[in-house]
Write a protein that holds these residues in place. Structure first.
Motif, PDB file in Angstrom:
ATOM      1  N   GLY A  51      37.669 124.606  73.721  1.00 28.40           N
ATOM      2  CA  GLY A  51      36.404 125.254  73.403  1.00 28.40           C
ATOM      3  C   GLY A  51      35.340 124.300  72.896  1.00 28.40           C
ATOM      4  N   SER A  52      35.658 123.010  72.824  1.00 23.75           N
ATOM      5  CA  SER A  52      34.710 122.008  72.339  1.00 23.75           C
ATOM      6  C   SER A  52      34.251 121.125  73.487  1.00 23.75           C
ATOM      7  CB  SER A  52      35.353 121.145  71.248  1.00 23.75           C
ATOM      8  OG  SER A  52      34.538 120.032  70.940  1.00 23.75           O
ATOM      9  N   ASP A  53      33.009 121.267  73.897  1.00 25.75           N
ATOM     10  CA  ASP A  53      32.484 120.441  74.997  1.00 25.75           C
ATOM     11  C   ASP A  53      32.550 118.959  74.665  1.00 25.75           C
ATOM     12  OD1 ASP A  53      31.964 122.687  76.520  1.00 25.75           O
ATOM     13  OD2 ASP A  53      29.873 122.840  75.873  1.00 25.75           O
ATOM     14  N   GLU A  54      32.293 118.616  73.409  1.00 23.02           N
ATOM     15  CA  GLU A  54      32.290 117.205  73.017  1.00 23.02           C
ATOM     16  C   GLU A  54      33.682 116.599  73.137  1.00 23.02           C
ATOM     17  OE1 GLU A  54      31.389 114.569  69.006  1.00 23.02           O
ATOM     18  OE2 GLU A  54      30.328 116.473  69.298  1.00 23.02           O
ATOM     19  N   VAL A  55      34.689 117.309  72.645  1.00 23.19           N
ATOM     20  CA  VAL A  55      36.054 116.796  72.720  1.00 23.19           C
ATOM     21  C   VAL A  55      36.518 116.744  74.168  1.00 23.19           C
ATOM     22  CG1 VAL A  55      38.456 117.257  72.106  1.00 23.19           C
ATOM     23  CG2 VAL A  55      36.662 117.484  70.382  1.00 23.19           C
ATOM     24  N   LYS A  56      36.181 117.749  74.951  1.00 21.19           N
ATOM     25  CA  LYS A  56      36.568 117.732  76.362  1.00 21.19           C
ATOM     26  C   LYS A  56      35.963 116.537  77.093  1.00 21.19           C
ATOM     27  CE  LYS A  56      35.432 121.996  77.503  1.00 21.19           C
ATOM     28  NZ  LYS A  56      35.305 123.204  78.350  1.00 21.19           N
ATOM     29  N   GLN A  57      34.734 116.216  76.780  1.00 20.94           N
ATOM     30  CA  GLN A  57      34.104 115.066  77.416  1.00 20.94           C
ATOM     31  C   GLN A  57      34.824 113.773  77.039  1.00 20.94           C
ATOM     32  OE1 GLN A  57      29.970 114.504  76.460  1.00 20.94           O
ATOM     33  NE2 GLN A  57      29.651 112.990  78.066  1.00 20.94           N
ATOM     34  N   GLU A  58      35.192 113.650  75.766  1.00 17.30           N
ATOM     35  CA  GLU A  58      35.907 112.449  75.324  1.00 17.30           C
ATOM     36  C   GLU A  58      37.270 112.331  76.001  1.00 17.30           C
ATOM     37  OE1 GLU A  58      33.927 112.276  70.841  1.00 17.30           O
ATOM     38  OE2 GLU A  58      35.884 113.190  71.150  1.00 17.30           O
ATOM     39  N   ILE A  59      37.967 113.446  76.140  1.00 20.09           N
ATOM     40  CA  ILE A  59      39.273 113.423  76.806  1.00 20.09           C
ATOM     41  C   ILE A  59      39.116 113.071  78.277  1.00 20.09           C
ATOM     42  CG2 ILE A  59      41.231 114.862  77.512  1.00 20.09           C
ATOM     43  CD1 ILE A  59      40.897 116.417  74.898  1.00 20.09           C
ATOM     44  N   SER A  60      38.128 113.658  78.924  1.00 18.64           N
ATOM     45  CA  SER A  60      37.943 113.441  80.360  1.00 18.64           C
ATOM     46  C   SER A  60      37.532 112.009  80.690  1.00 18.64           C
ATOM     47  CB  SER A  60      36.901 114.415  80.913  1.00 18.64           C
ATOM     48  OG  SER A  60      35.608 114.116  80.412  1.00 18.64           O
ATOM     49  N   GLN A  61      36.980 111.298  79.731  1.00 15.83           N
ATOM     50  CA  GLN A  61      36.538 109.921  79.963  1.00 15.83           C
ATOM     51  C   GLN A  61      37.637 108.899  79.711  1.00 15.83           C
ATOM     52  OE1 GLN A  61      33.105 109.653  77.404  1.00 15.83           O
ATOM     53  NE2 GLN A  61      31.724 110.546  78.933  1.00 15.83           N
ATOM     54  N   ASP A  62      38.775 109.339  79.201  1.00 20.39           N
ATOM     55  CA  ASP A  62      39.884 108.420  78.952  1.00 20.39           C
ATOM     56  C   ASP A  62      40.709 108.247  80.223  1.00 20.39           C
ATOM     57  OD1 ASP A  62      41.648 107.217  76.484  1.00 20.39           O
ATOM     58  OD2 ASP A  62      42.924 107.997  78.092  1.00 20.39           O
ATOM     59  N   THR A  63      40.830 107.016  80.677  1.00 19.59           N
ATOM     60  CA  THR A  63      41.478 106.727  81.953  1.00 19.59           C
ATOM     61  C   THR A  63      42.919 107.215  81.998  1.00 19.59           C
ATOM     62  OG1 THR A  63      40.090 104.770  82.226  1.00 19.59           O
ATOM     63  CG2 THR A  63      42.078 104.899  83.581  1.00 19.59           C
ATOM     64  N   GLU A  64      43.687 106.958  80.932  1.00 20.62           N
ATOM     65  CA  GLU A  64      45.100 107.342  80.928  1.00 20.62           C
ATOM     66  C   GLU A  64      45.281 108.852  80.895  1.00 20.62           C
ATOM     67  OE1 GLU A  64      47.637 105.413  81.447  1.00 20.62           O
ATOM     68  OE2 GLU A  64      46.306 103.684  81.626  1.00 20.62           O
ATOM     69  N   LEU A  65      44.443 109.532  80.151  1.00 16.45           N
ATOM     70  CA  LEU A  65      44.540 110.983  80.101  1.00 16.45           C
ATOM     71  C   LEU A  65      44.132 111.615  81.433  1.00 16.45           C
ATOM     72  CD1 LEU A  65      43.178 111.683  76.500  1.00 16.45           C
ATOM     73  CD2 LEU A  65      45.560 111.720  77.274  1.00 16.45           C
ATOM     74  N   ARG A  66      43.143 111.029  82.093  1.00 18.29           N
ATOM     75  CA  ARG A  66      42.777 111.512  83.434  1.00 18.29           C
ATOM     76  C   ARG A  66      43.932 111.314  84.411  1.00 18.29           C
ATOM     77  NH1 ARG A  66      37.846 108.758  83.065  1.00 18.29           N
ATOM     78  NH2 ARG A  66      38.492 107.372  84.765  1.00 18.29           N
ATOM     79  N   ARG A  67      44.635 110.187  84.258  1.00 18.14           N
ATOM     80  CA  ARG A  67      45.759 109.913  85.150  1.00 18.14           C
ATOM     81  C   ARG A  67      46.850 110.968  84.991  1.00 18.14           C
ATOM     82  NH1 ARG A  67      46.592 104.839  83.913  1.00 18.14           N
ATOM     83  NH2 ARG A  67      45.309 104.078  85.621  1.00 18.14           N
ATOM     84  N   ILE A  68      47.083 111.412  83.764  1.00 18.53           N
ATOM     85  CA  ILE A  68      48.083 112.468  83.555  1.00 18.53           C
ATOM     86  C   ILE A  68      47.644 113.762  84.232  1.00 18.53           C
ATOM     87  CG2 ILE A  68      49.164 113.934  81.794  1.00 18.53           C
ATOM     88  CD1 ILE A  68      49.141 111.478  79.944  1.00 18.53           C
ATOM     89  N   ALA A  69      46.355 114.105  84.121  1.00 17.26           N
ATOM     90  CA  ALA A  69      45.841 115.297  84.803  1.00 17.26           C
ATOM     91  C   ALA A  69      46.073 115.195  86.306  1.00 17.26           C
ATOM     92  CB  ALA A  69      44.359 115.475  84.500  1.00 17.26           C
ATOM     93  N   GLU A  70      45.855 114.020  86.861  1.00 16.09           N
ATOM     94  CA  GLU A  70      46.055 113.803  88.299  1.00 16.09           C
ATOM     95  C   GLU A  70      47.526 113.906  88.665  1.00 16.09           C
ATOM     96  OE1 GLU A  70      44.324 109.974  88.739  1.00 16.09           O
ATOM     97  OE2 GLU A  70      42.249 110.704  88.473  1.00 16.09           O
TER      98      GLU A  70
END
Length: 416
Positions: A51-70
């Motif tokens: 529910g936090s746009d700011e935190v979601k943006q920070e998570i989405s910009q992290d390369t390793e966390l994006r890799r897990i989503a993929e």
């Protein structure tokens, strides 16, 4: 992490660590965000972060966390048509959980918003109480996220794959692996692939899948009648701040439910005797509030909430004022009857150093005051919700509430 291992760790934390750790106190008066969503009672902090746009943006910009989503998306895409394969692809692995903890604690060091959510919604909520004695905010965050991942995985296993829950009454709504189950999981896979195609958040697919599977199984038990403070409990809650506690020997009188045995009648006859017995005690002035506890449990997939029926009975048949009755409509077992009641008491500002009474049949009180019940609380919830002070005759016992009751139980999604 395997749910049995998680429960063992939780038991160890509650039973031994509290000898040494200084727990950070939850916030009295804390209001859960979106309590009408079942997931809020099970994987709370992940829902809050979403529910936090700011935190979601920070998570989405992290390369390793994006890799897990993929990785999760690719697993789902490559899974077959078998419900177990589809569900298994959505589970976050132990390796992924460790990496999520590493990267999120890294983000915490530079994120004011994430730190604010940690303070308010991890520590303040009490939902992660057993972790708040850890040595640093980073370790608390890591433990909270690991707890959420285990909780999401447990929902997906039970209500997606159809694994056996602790109690059969909480099982999936269809034959495991049968025609309906296979059809629903195939269609869920197609929907989830659409949801996850553009997402860069590691938790999007597990979180959405967990909510979806609960919904497909019509499992709204953790959230019925929420928000309680704006509905059934509104009038009683308004009286709490002005209550003169010193006038009463006990803070509340808790009446334990007795699961109905058919779909036509909302109360078991034995439950009516319990209510009348408790009503007489309440009329003697022992406590300012009477709390009735019982959720949607029996019979299987019932739509009746026992606590609501108990309240109606107390008002109509026993003459108890409705603004003196608090319903606790989510507990599914005696263990959580007590635990969930303590949660209400803590968050609503009841004095935690004042005992309350639990009321039921003689045999039920025998069970509550037995060592076997304490062992069951440790085994099933990983904590003791109260101190068992003394027996008060055949139908009553005196208990002292413990704030560790706020801790979520990740092993039992409907009774978390």
């Amino acid at each position: 992490m395997d749910s049995k291992i998680s429960l063992l760790i939780l038991c160890i934390v509650v039973s031994t660590t509290n000898l040494f750790a200084q727990y950070r106190r939850p916030e009295v008066g804390y209001e859960l965000i979106s309590p009408d969503r079942p997931i809020s009672k099970i994987s709370y902090f992940t829902m809050v972060m979403d529910g936090s746009d700011e935190v979601k943006q920070e998570i989405s910009q992290d390369t390793e966390l994006r890799r897990i989503a993929e990785q999760v998306y690719r697993r789902l895409e490559q899974s077959g048509d078998d419900p177990r394969d589809i569900a298994k692809s959505l589970l976050l692995t132990e390796t992924e959980s460790v990496m999520i903890g590493d990267r999120m604690t890294h983000l915490l060091r530079g994120s004011r918003q994430l730190r604010a959510l940690l303070e308010r919604d991890v520590i303040g909520s009490g939902c992660y109480y057993t972790h708040t004695g850890l040595s640093s905010d980073e370790e608390i965050l890591r433990a909270a996220l690991s707890q959420d991942i285990d909780a999401l995985n447990q929902i997906i296993r039970v209500y997606g794959a159809g694994d056996k829950p602790r109690y059969n009454i909480d099982s999936i709504s269809w034959q495991q692996g049968g025609k309906t189950h296979r059809m629903l999981l195939r269609e869920s896979k197609d929907l989830l692939l659409q949801i996850g195609r553009q997402s860069k958040l590691y938790y999007t697919l597990p979180l959405y899948a967990a909510e979806l599977f609960l919904d497909l199984n019509d499992r709204d038990e953790p959230s019925v009648y929420e928000p309680l403070g704006e509905g059934e409990n509104q009038r009683a809650y308004r009286l709490i701040p002005t209550t003169e506690w010193s006038k009463y020997e006990y803070s509340a009188l808790l009446v334990l439910g007795f699961g109905p045995d058919n779909y036509r009648f909302p109360l078991n006859p034995g439950g009516k005797i319990r209510l009348r017995t408790a009503a007489e005690k309440f009329k003697s002035g022992a406590a300012p509030f009477i709390i009735v506890s019982g959720g949607k449990v029996y019979p299987y997939k019932t739509q009746s909430v026992e606590a609501y029926g108990m309240k109606k009975y107390l008002v109509k048949e026993c003459g108890i004022p409705s603004d003196r009755i608090i319903i606790e409509p989510h507990a599914r077992h005696t263990t959580s009857n007590i635990r969930n009641t303590v949660r209400i008491m803590y968050r609503r500002g009841f004095p935690m150093d004042k005992p309350f009474i639990v009321s039921s049949s003689e045999s039920h009180i025998n069970a509550v005051m037995s060592p076997a019940f304490q062992e069951r609380c440790e085994r099933e919830m990983g904590l003791q919700p109260c101190k068992y002070v003394r027996r008060l005759g055949k139908n009553f016992a005196e208990l002292l509430p413990l704030e560790c009751s706020l801790q979520i139980n990740i092993t039992d999604p409907l009774d978390a």
